[in-house]
Design a protein around this motif. Structure first.
Motif, PDB file in Angstrom:
ATOM      1  N   SER A   1      22.549  10.421  -0.963  1.00  0.00           N
ATOM      2  CA  SER A   1      22.828  10.113   0.310  1.00  0.00           C
ATOM      3  C   SER A   1      22.243   8.664   0.808  1.00  0.00           C
ATOM      4  CB  SER A   1      22.683  11.147   1.291  1.00  0.00           C
ATOM      5  OG  SER A   1      21.220  11.440   1.233  1.00  0.00           O
ATOM      6  N   CYS A   2      22.883   8.153   1.386  1.00  0.00           N
ATOM      7  CA  CYS A   2      22.456   6.682   2.188  1.00  0.00           C
ATOM      8  C   CYS A   2      20.760   7.075   2.733  1.00  0.00           C
ATOM      9  CB  CYS A   2      23.162   6.238   3.206  1.00  0.00           C
ATOM     10  SG  CYS A   2      22.852   4.595   3.707  1.00  0.00           S
ATOM     11  N   SER A   3      19.963   6.276   2.441  1.00  0.00           N
ATOM     12  CA  SER A   3      18.630   6.323   2.991  1.00  0.00           C
ATOM     13  C   SER A   3      18.401   6.150   4.329  1.00  0.00           C
ATOM     14  CB  SER A   3      17.885   5.245   2.061  1.00  0.00           C
ATOM     15  OG  SER A   3      18.346   3.935   2.671  1.00  0.00           O
ATOM     16  N   THR A   4      19.555   5.621   5.109  1.00  0.00           N
ATOM     17  CA  THR A   4      19.263   5.702   6.560  1.00  0.00           C
ATOM     18  C   THR A   4      20.803   6.381   7.214  1.00  0.00           C
ATOM     19  OG1 THR A   4      20.328   3.358   6.831  1.00  0.00           O
ATOM     20  CG2 THR A   4      17.733   3.719   6.612  1.00  0.00           C
ATOM     21  N   THR A   5      20.701   6.726   8.441  1.00  0.00           N
ATOM     22  CA  THR A   5      21.775   7.212   9.068  1.00  0.00           C
ATOM     23  C   THR A   5      22.485   6.051   9.917  1.00  0.00           C
ATOM     24  OG1 THR A   5      20.347   7.595  11.119  1.00  0.00           O
ATOM     25  CG2 THR A   5      20.663   9.486   9.185  1.00  0.00           C
ATOM     26  N   CYS A   6      21.955   4.798  10.061  1.00  0.00           N
ATOM     27  CA  CYS A   6      22.384   3.867  10.555  1.00  0.00           C
ATOM     28  C   CYS A   6      21.867   2.453  10.044  1.00  0.00           C
ATOM     29  CB  CYS A   6      22.446   3.773  11.962  1.00  0.00           C
ATOM     30  SG  CYS A   6      20.606   3.897  12.668  1.00  0.00           S
ATOM     31  N   SER A   7      22.516   1.484  10.253  1.00  0.00           N
ATOM     32  CA  SER A   7      22.314   0.046   9.917  1.00  0.00           C
ATOM     33  C   SER A   7      22.091   0.017   8.334  1.00  0.00           C
ATOM     34  CB  SER A   7      20.722  -0.241  10.266  1.00  0.00           C
ATOM     35  OG  SER A   7      20.510  -1.791   9.997  1.00  0.00           O
ATOM     36  N   ASN A   8      21.516  -0.838   7.601  1.00  0.00           N
ATOM     37  CA  ASN A   8      21.655  -0.941   6.309  1.00  0.00           C
ATOM     38  C   ASN A   8      20.796   0.056   5.418  1.00  0.00           C
ATOM     39  OD1 ASN A   8      23.431  -3.130   6.290  1.00  0.00           O
ATOM     40  ND2 ASN A   8      21.577  -4.585   6.742  1.00  0.00           N
ATOM     41  N   GLY A   9      21.235   0.518   4.485  1.00  0.00           N
ATOM     42  CA  GLY A   9      20.416   1.306   3.697  1.00  0.00           C
ATOM     43  C   GLY A   9      20.835   1.410   2.237  1.00  0.00           C
ATOM     44  N   THR A  10      20.205   2.147   1.327  1.00  0.00           N
ATOM     45  CA  THR A  10      20.470   2.072  -0.166  1.00  0.00           C
ATOM     46  C   THR A  10      20.789   3.599  -0.586  1.00  0.00           C
ATOM     47  OG1 THR A  10      18.314   2.335  -0.517  1.00  0.00           O
ATOM     48  CG2 THR A  10      18.968   0.051  -0.484  1.00  0.00           C
ATOM     49  N   GLN A  11      21.382   3.499  -1.664  1.00  0.00           N
ATOM     50  CA  GLN A  11      21.839   4.897  -2.412  1.00  0.00           C
ATOM     51  C   GLN A  11      21.330   4.386  -4.015  1.00  0.00           C
ATOM     52  OE1 GLN A  11      26.063   4.790  -1.227  1.00  0.00           O
ATOM     53  NE2 GLN A  11      25.714   7.046  -1.251  1.00  0.00           N
ATOM     54  N   GLN A  12      20.892   5.638  -4.597  1.00  0.00           N
ATOM     55  CA  GLN A  12      20.428   5.551  -5.946  1.00  0.00           C
ATOM     56  C   GLN A  12      20.939   6.484  -6.904  1.00  0.00           C
ATOM     57  OE1 GLN A  12      16.090   6.037  -6.117  1.00  0.00           O
ATOM     58  NE2 GLN A  12      15.897   3.622  -5.816  1.00  0.00           N
ATOM     59  N   ARG A  13      21.077   6.371  -8.088  1.00  0.00           N
ATOM     60  CA  ARG A  13      21.327   7.493  -9.041  1.00  0.00           C
ATOM     61  C   ARG A  13      20.648   7.230 -10.248  1.00  0.00           C
ATOM     62  NH1 ARG A  13      27.261   5.924 -11.726  1.00  0.00           N
ATOM     63  NH2 ARG A  13      27.096   4.106 -12.451  1.00  0.00           N
ATOM     64  N   THR A  14      20.036   8.065 -10.912  1.00  0.00           N
ATOM     65  CA  THR A  14      19.414   7.979 -12.109  1.00  0.00           C
ATOM     66  C   THR A  14      19.970   8.642 -13.221  1.00  0.00           C
ATOM     67  OG1 THR A  14      18.355  10.086 -11.487  1.00  0.00           O
ATOM     68  CG2 THR A  14      17.630   7.961 -10.611  1.00  0.00           C
ATOM     69  N   ARG A  15      19.372   8.482 -14.384  1.00  0.00           N
ATOM     70  CA  ARG A  15      19.609   8.935 -15.725  1.00  0.00           C
ATOM     71  C   ARG A  15      18.333   9.124 -16.456  1.00  0.00           C
ATOM     72  NH1 ARG A  15      23.085   4.539 -19.241  1.00  0.00           N
ATOM     73  NH2 ARG A  15      21.596   2.504 -19.028  1.00  0.00           N
ATOM     74  N   GLU A  16      18.444  10.103 -17.445  1.00  0.00           N
ATOM     75  CA  GLU A  16      17.285  10.063 -18.290  1.00  0.00           C
ATOM     76  C   GLU A  16      17.584   9.810 -19.846  1.00  0.00           C
ATOM     77  OE1 GLU A  16      16.097  14.098 -17.468  1.00  0.00           O
ATOM     78  OE2 GLU A  16      14.978  13.602 -15.469  1.00  0.00           O
ATOM     79  N   CYS A  17      16.512   9.455 -20.501  1.00  0.00           N
ATOM     80  CA  CYS A  17      16.767   9.420 -21.738  1.00  0.00           C
ATOM     81  C   CYS A  17      16.233  10.381 -22.818  1.00  0.00           C
ATOM     82  CB  CYS A  17      15.832   7.933 -22.310  1.00  0.00           C
ATOM     83  SG  CYS A  17      15.803   7.588 -23.964  1.00  0.00           S
ATOM     84  N   ASN A  18      16.824  10.968 -23.593  1.00  0.00           N
ATOM     85  CA  ASN A  18      16.456  11.941 -24.681  1.00  0.00           C
ATOM     86  C   ASN A  18      16.204  11.290 -25.818  1.00  0.00           C
ATOM     87  OD1 ASN A  18      17.370  13.962 -22.843  1.00  0.00           O
ATOM     88  ND2 ASN A  18      19.522  13.923 -23.596  1.00  0.00           N
ATOM     89  N   GLY A  19      14.743  11.389 -26.340  1.00  0.00           N
ATOM     90  CA  GLY A  19      14.355  10.854 -27.299  1.00  0.00           C
ATOM     91  C   GLY A  19      13.334   9.612 -26.887  1.00  0.00           C
ATOM     92  N   PRO A  20      13.240   8.807 -27.963  1.00  0.00           N
ATOM     93  CA  PRO A  20      13.579   9.004 -29.333  1.00  0.00           C
ATOM     94  C   PRO A  20      12.858   9.962 -30.197  1.00  0.00           C
ATOM     95  CG  PRO A  20      12.359   6.817 -29.189  1.00  0.00           C
ATOM     96  CD  PRO A  20      12.579   7.717 -27.570  1.00  0.00           C
ATOM     97  N   SER A  21      13.243  10.275 -31.261  1.00  0.00           N
ATOM     98  CA  SER A  21      12.579  11.125 -32.040  1.00  0.00           C
ATOM     99  C   SER A  21      12.315  10.726 -33.591  1.00  0.00           C
ATOM    100  CB  SER A  21      13.152  12.617 -32.022  1.00  0.00           C
ATOM    101  OG  SER A  21      13.256  13.183 -30.827  1.00  0.00           O
TER     102      SER A  21
END
Length: 1241
Positions: A463-483
């Motif tokens: 969700s947006c980091s702020t309820t008003c004005s400019n904000g940011t959104q993030q999404r992440t991912r994870e790395c399996n390995g290496p092995s």
């Protein structure tokens, strides 16, 4: 719970939790992440960890140490797991938060197979640090739905986990693990191998990890330690096994079988064993103490005799019972003796077995009285029955075959084992259990099969980091390995994007108040105004609340008259603005300091305003301020119980800064504050001050008491700490350091301005203390030569309580201040402090002194009277008018005992700070002390007058005696005259540091130059005798030796010492401490030695002049039988000087040089030696008299040798008297060169 109920109870008895150090780990935890740490056993339901409407939840358990522990997991699978979002299971070594990478990740999906409902349970074994179960996609994205359950309970699965030590696992853990292993192997198949590969426990169907003997696939035996689901402690597998191993506790071996109770018809044999308990354990042994077996079962004939006995089997349980329970009897009871009165036999009982051989029994009772005989014969009989029926034989398993090799040479494979079933007979039951068991194996990693890291799917945008004005959104991912050495994931693990919902409303906000405006009037009452500005509002925000302006009253005091105002003044490069009387003007301190310079405007006796001298009490140098702030930070840490580092460095820095003196009086106050805070830091029990800290602390106090800081002390004592603060600081320091000292030992701290001793003594072994210890290593000269001393009786070390005196420990501190008296400025009219200051401290303080404290002082000034012992007393400041004049000094509590005219002893009944107060004589004043004594004036005056007379004579006849020797003599006389003048000047300038230093440096120079000019004279004579004196270059060398060499020595000495030691408080001469005096003694001794050698060479030349063959050398030596070239030596108008007279003149010059070396030089050395003693010890009249005698005698001897007894000077005087009448004659221009008469044509 499930079948593990009993094992769980055992686990709850043993410790389930272990505390270990968990490294900082962030596994990307979210509110839907569960991290288990420090738990050895646990259980959870999937609904608790993975809620129905959740996504991307995870459950993680941490292995405390993969080298010491192994993690096992048991999963009860649901039937509808595939309707749930997919659950993945991994093990990995660590997680890198910076790159969102799982290191060493390995999947367990092929082991658990949660979607496969063909097996009820799944087991796995993990050897890495973390084991994770995680949702990989949201419910909407899930696929491969096999069927949809109708009940929510069918979608739930449960997990049990167990952490077992690889070495010496607990009994409870092994009990549960063995049950898991049994279930895992029982339900295993080729398609579903068992996930438990090996265990550290000894199980009937498992393996042993890290143990030398491996039990593999053996059937359960009666003697095994694992029986009926219970791990027996201290049991013995068999008597044979126990005989081969060291017995530690439990059952001893069985005894041999006893005799049979019957010879025929079936009897009973018994054997017994004993239990050896372990004292540390609560249980003894489990099992029976005695067991029996049938014997002699053949039928008996009719005449058979029965020999039977009653047998009871005894047992013991885990509650330590030792009572005997009759479990079963075999045979017949013992025969009864007496009259037979037995009843009839009972009917035969039902056969004990339905097939095969069994037994029937019957009994009877014996009825007898006390007057009859007892019954004879057995009370119980047995007979076989059902011998013809055949019993069914159940099927039995053979031994397990050994485990097969792993199906894969590397990577994950499986291994299995089989067993065969012996078929049942006569209607018996078939074999129960699996015929084949399979389990996973992972013997080694496959070489060359590295697995590169791969990214998981991106999470949904946050969700947006702020309820008003400019904000940011993030999404992440994870790395399996290496092995297995694969490449890391490429790319970023997080993405960010901007978001904007709406503009936020901004309320109006007051800015800071502006400064107060100027007062409307300078006096008589006025007002000041200040205002502030409202910023905003914006986007519908609220307006600022409150007033915009503010007013206050100012300058209410009465306006001063014009004569009550100090005019603007420019003083000390600072402009002081017009200021009313009673107020202080303030300007900023110089750039190298912080604070304000204060200058007060006051009224004089006539009511006229005038400026006082500016005070720098509020100015603190930057270096001192930094150290003060650092010390306060360390004190703050110490008060919070924190151990701060760098305390020693702060003290060392302060020592280096304070060595050069303070710049402002505020630096003194800052240093006192630093030392007070350091004492509080040392007081903390967890901080032990090092020896260097103690030495630096005392050195800082010594630096504060240096002469460079005297004017700063005078200014600081007006408004800052006085002597009271200094005494209290030193007393607290002695108290803290004394009790922190290890063992009972003494500590001496010796500095330039004070000597401090700390003694830690037990009351029951105390001895008298004498201070100072002049033989102490490193003792300075002023303390070693000091005649002041303190004697502390051991009887003082008493608290007054008999019960505590024997175990008490006392700290005795003594301080001798070198120049504290001059800094305190106790002079009041005709009263003067006539001794050094000594402080004595004893902790804990005794109630009373059984023996007076003895302190002997040496006087600082001669000619004083009414010597009075005084001590520092805070409570006696205003007790009398005289006390108030001296501050807190009082004479109460001390008794004065005169020793001689130079020493006074004080017997005091209190512990404090002590000194001697004296009365100046009526004709003596402290200002007069700065005037040289009559003896010094007479000695220097007589010597200087005689030498001035000699110079006047030489100047008057200069054109007749002008030569190198005459130049040397005049310079020699000037050096002595200058030295005498500087000695008298130095006696009056001891309080002026700059002038005193200059006087000491020039006195050093002229003392050395007088020695060097004597050496120059000897060198000139030697050059003349040897014939090497030829031109004026030699004269320049003479000047360099006479003036240049002393200047070089003084310059080097001043450069190395930075003028420290040139001038002291009492005299303007080289300090007797630190070795600076050798800068004068060394060169002077070298000059005397070289001069003696040259004198011997010149004397040898004069004595052996008859052996000189060189004609020119003979002429220079004075041996001229024939006039040179027929020439004669003429005086200008006084006649002719013969060649014989020339020879006599040369001889006279050489003899004068010898007289100078043999008489003048030793007399010069004695004169300057007595001068040094007279300068440094002004109290001694003897040294002053000696100096006056030697100095006067030196002047007469120089005039005698170089004027009266010198033939050349006599002739020159005669010529001068004759030539005064005929000065116009041209023949009068002759002169002597190189110490010889000038030859005229």
């Amino acid at each position: 719970m499930r079948s593990t109920g009993f094992a769980l109870n055992l686990l709850l008895i043993s410790p389930l939790f272990l505390v270990w150090t968990v490294v900082a780990l962030d596994l990307g935890q979210t509110p839907c992440t569960t991290l288990v740490q420090g738990k050895f056993f646990g259980y959870f339901s999937s609904f608790a960890v993975f809620p129905l409407n959740s996504s991307l939840c995870s459950w993680i358990i941490q292995n405390p140490d993969p080298r010491r522990y192994t993690l096992y997991m048991k999963v009860l699978k649901p039937t509808g797991i595939c309707d749930h979002q997919p659950i993945r299971t991994y093990q990995f070594d660590s997680f890198l938060e910076s790159t969102r990478t799982y290191l060493g990740m390995e999947s367990f999906d092929d082991v658990l197979k949660l979607c496969d409902s063909s097996t009820r349970y799944s087991f796995l074994q993990s050897n890495k640090q973390f084991l994770q179960m995680k949702q990989t996609m949201s419910p909407a994205e899930g696929g491969h739905v096999r069927r949809k359950p109708t009940k929510a309970q069918e979608r739930d699965f449960s997990v049990e986990y167990l952490v077992v030590g690889n070495r010496s696992p607990s009994k409870a853990a092994c009990q549960m693990l063995c049950q898991w292993l049994d279930t895992c192997l029982t339900t295993s198949s080729s398609s579903h191998p068992c996930g438990i590969m090996q265990t550290p426990c000894s199980c009937s169907g498992g393996e042993v990890l890290d143990q030398p003997s491996e039990v593999s696939g053996l059937p359960k035996k009666k003697e095994d330690c694992f029986k009926d689901g219970i791990y027996l402690e201290n049991c013995m597998s068999s008597p044979k096994d126990s005989s081969q191993a060291e017995f530690l506790g439990g059952w001893n071996p069985w005894s041999a079988w006893g005799d049979c109770t019957r010879d025929c018809g079936g009897g009973l044999q018994t054997r017994t064993r004993t239990c050896q308990p372990i004292p540390e354990e609560g249980l003894i042994c489990k099992g029976v103490l005695e067991e029996g077996r049938l014997c002699n079962r053949k039928a008996c004939n009719t005449n058979g005799r029965y020999n039977s006995r009653s047998q009871s089997l005894r047992s013991t349980d885990n509650r330590k019972r030792e009572d005997v329970d009759e479990l079963q009897q075999y045979g017949y009871p013992a025969p009864q003796i007496g009259d037979p009165a037995a009843e009839e036999w009972s009917p035969w009982s039902v056969c004990s077995t339905t097939c095969g051989e069994g037994w029937q029994t019957r009994t009877r009772f014996c009825v007898s009285s006390s007057y009859s005989t007892q019954c004879s014969g057995p009370l119980r009989e047995q007979r076989p029955c059902n011998n013809s029926a055949v019993c069914p034989v159940h099927g039995t398993w053979d031994e397990w075959s050994p485990w097969s090799l792993c199906s894969s040479t590397c990577g994950r494979g499986y291994r299995d084992r089989t067993r065969t079933c012996k078929p049942p007979q006569f209607g018996g039951n078939p074999c129960e259990g699996p015929e084949k068991q399979t389990k996973f194996c992972n013997i080694a990693l496959c070489p060359g099969h590295s697995v590169d890291g791969n990214w998981n799917e991106w999470s949904s945008w946050s969700s947006c980091s702020t309820t008003c004005s400019n904000g940011t959104q993030q999404r992440t991912r994870e790395c399996n390995g290496p092995s297995y050495g694969g490449a890391e994931c490429q790319g970023h693990w997080v993405e960010t994007r901007d978001c904007f919902l709406r503009q936020c409303p901004v309320d109006g906000k007051w800015q800071a108040w502006g400064p107060w405006g100027s007062c409307t009037t300078s006096c008589g009452g006025g007002t000041q105004r200040r205002d502030r500005v409202c910023y905003g509002p914006f986007f519908g925000g609220d307006f600022c609340q409150g007033p915009k302006e503010e007013y206050k009253q100012c300058n209410d005091k009465k306006c001063p008259e014009p004569h009550e105002i100090c005019d603007e003044d420019n003083f000390a490069s600072v402009v002081w603005k017009e200021t009313p009387a009673g107020e202080a003007a303030a300007v900023r301190c110089p750039r190298n300091a912080t604070g304000l310079i204060l200058r007060r405007c006051t009224l004089d006796e006539e009511g006229i305003a005038y400026w006082e001298t500016p005070t720098y009490i509020k100015c603190v140098s930057i270096d001192y301020r930094n150290i003060q702030m650092m010390t306060r930070e360390h004190l703050s840490k110490a008060q919070r119980g924190l151990m701060g580092e760098g305390v020693s460095e702060v003290l060392q820095n302060l020592v280096e800064i304070s060595q050069d003196g303070t710049s402002y009086s505020g630096d003194l106050l800052s240093t006192i504050d630093v030392l007070r805070n350091m004492t509080e830091i040392f007081r903390r029990a967890y901080y032990s001050p090092a020896a260097g800290d103690v030495q630096n602390f005392v050195q800082i106090i010594s630096n504060l008491l240096s002469e460079e800081n005297r004017d700063k002390w005078e200014e600081a004592q007006m408004v800052g700490p006085n002597a009271k603060e200094l005494f209290r600081l030193v007393e607290d320091f002695i108290d803290v350091i004394g009790f922190r000292m290890k063992d009972f030992r003494d500590s001496y701290q010796v500095t330039d301005n004070l000597v401090l001793s700390i003694h830690k003594l037990p009351a029951n072994a105390a001895t008298d203390i004498s201070f100072p210890m002049k033989g102490w290593r490193g003792m300075v000269d002023w303390a070693r030569t000091s005649e002041d001393k303190v004697t502390i009786s051991k009887s003082i070390l008493s608290t007054g309580l008999a019960e505590t005196d024997d175990s008490s420990v006392f700290v005795v501190g003594t301080v001798l201040y070198r120049n504290l008296g001059s800094i305190l400025s106790l002079q009041r009219n005709a009263t003067v402090l006539n001794s050094k200051v000594i402080s004595v401290t004893v902790k804990p303080s005794p109630r009373t002194l059984l023996t007076p404290l003895e302190i002997e002082f040496s006087h600082l000034y001669n000619g004083t009277t009414n010597q009075t012992c005084i001590l520092w007393d805070d409570a006696d400041v205003s007790s009398s008018s005289s006390s108030s004049q001296l501050g807190a000094w009082s004479w109460r509590g001390c008794r004065t005992v005169p020793v001689d005219s130079f020493r006074t002893k004080c017997l005091c009944e209190r512990l404090s700070t002590f000194a001697i107060l004296a009365q100046l004589s009526s004709d003596m004043n402290m200002e007069k002390v700065l005037v040289p004594s009559v003896t010094l004036i007479v000695g220097c005056g007589v010597s200087s007058l005689t030498l001035l007379l000699l110079i006047i004579i030489y100047v008057s006849v200069w054109r007749y005696i002008r030569s190198e020797r005459s130049v040397i003599l005049i310079n020699f006389c000037l050096s002595i005259i200058s030295s005498n003048a500087l000695i008298l000047i130095g006696q009056t300038q001891t309080r002026n540091k700059v002038i005193c230093t200059l006087v000491a440096a020039f006195l050093h120079f002229f003392f050395l130059s007088s020695f060097c000019w004597v050496l120059t004279e000897a060198w000139q004579s030697y050059m003349a005798v040897t014939g090497r004196l030829r031109n004026r270059i030699i004269r320049k060398r003479f000047l360099c030796l006479g003036w240049g060499l002393p200047a070089l020595v003084v310059a080097i000495s001043v450069g190395f010492t930075k003028a420290k030691g040139y001038g002291t408080v009492n005299y303007c001469w080289l300090s007797l401490e630190g070795g600076l005096l050798y800068a004068f003694v060394g060169p002077a001794a070298a000059v005397v030695l070289v001069n003696m050698v040259i004198g011997i060479l010149v004397f040898n030349k004069l004595v052996s002049k008859d052996g000189i063959t060189d004609k020119k050398l003979k002429e220079r030596a004075g041996q001229m039988a024939v006039p040179l070239y027929g020439m004669t030596l003429k005086c200008s108008k006084c006649g002719v000087v013969s060649s014989a007279e020339v020879s006599a003149t040369a001889t006279s010059n050489a003899m004068a040089s010898l007289w100078s070396s043999c008489v003048v030089l030793p007399l010069l050395a004695l004169t300057w030696m007595s001068a040094v003693l007279a300068i440094t010890d002004r109290r001694s009249a003897l040294f002053q008299i000696l100096f006056a005698v030697f100095d006067s005698l030196e002047g007469f001897v120089i005039v005698m040798v170089h004027c009266i007894l010198r033939r050349e000077v006599q002739d020159a005087v005669k010529c001068r008297v004759v030539d005064r009448q005929e000065e116009g004659n041209g023949d009068s221009g002759g002169s002597f060169q190189n110490g010889h008469a000038q030859l005229m044509c």
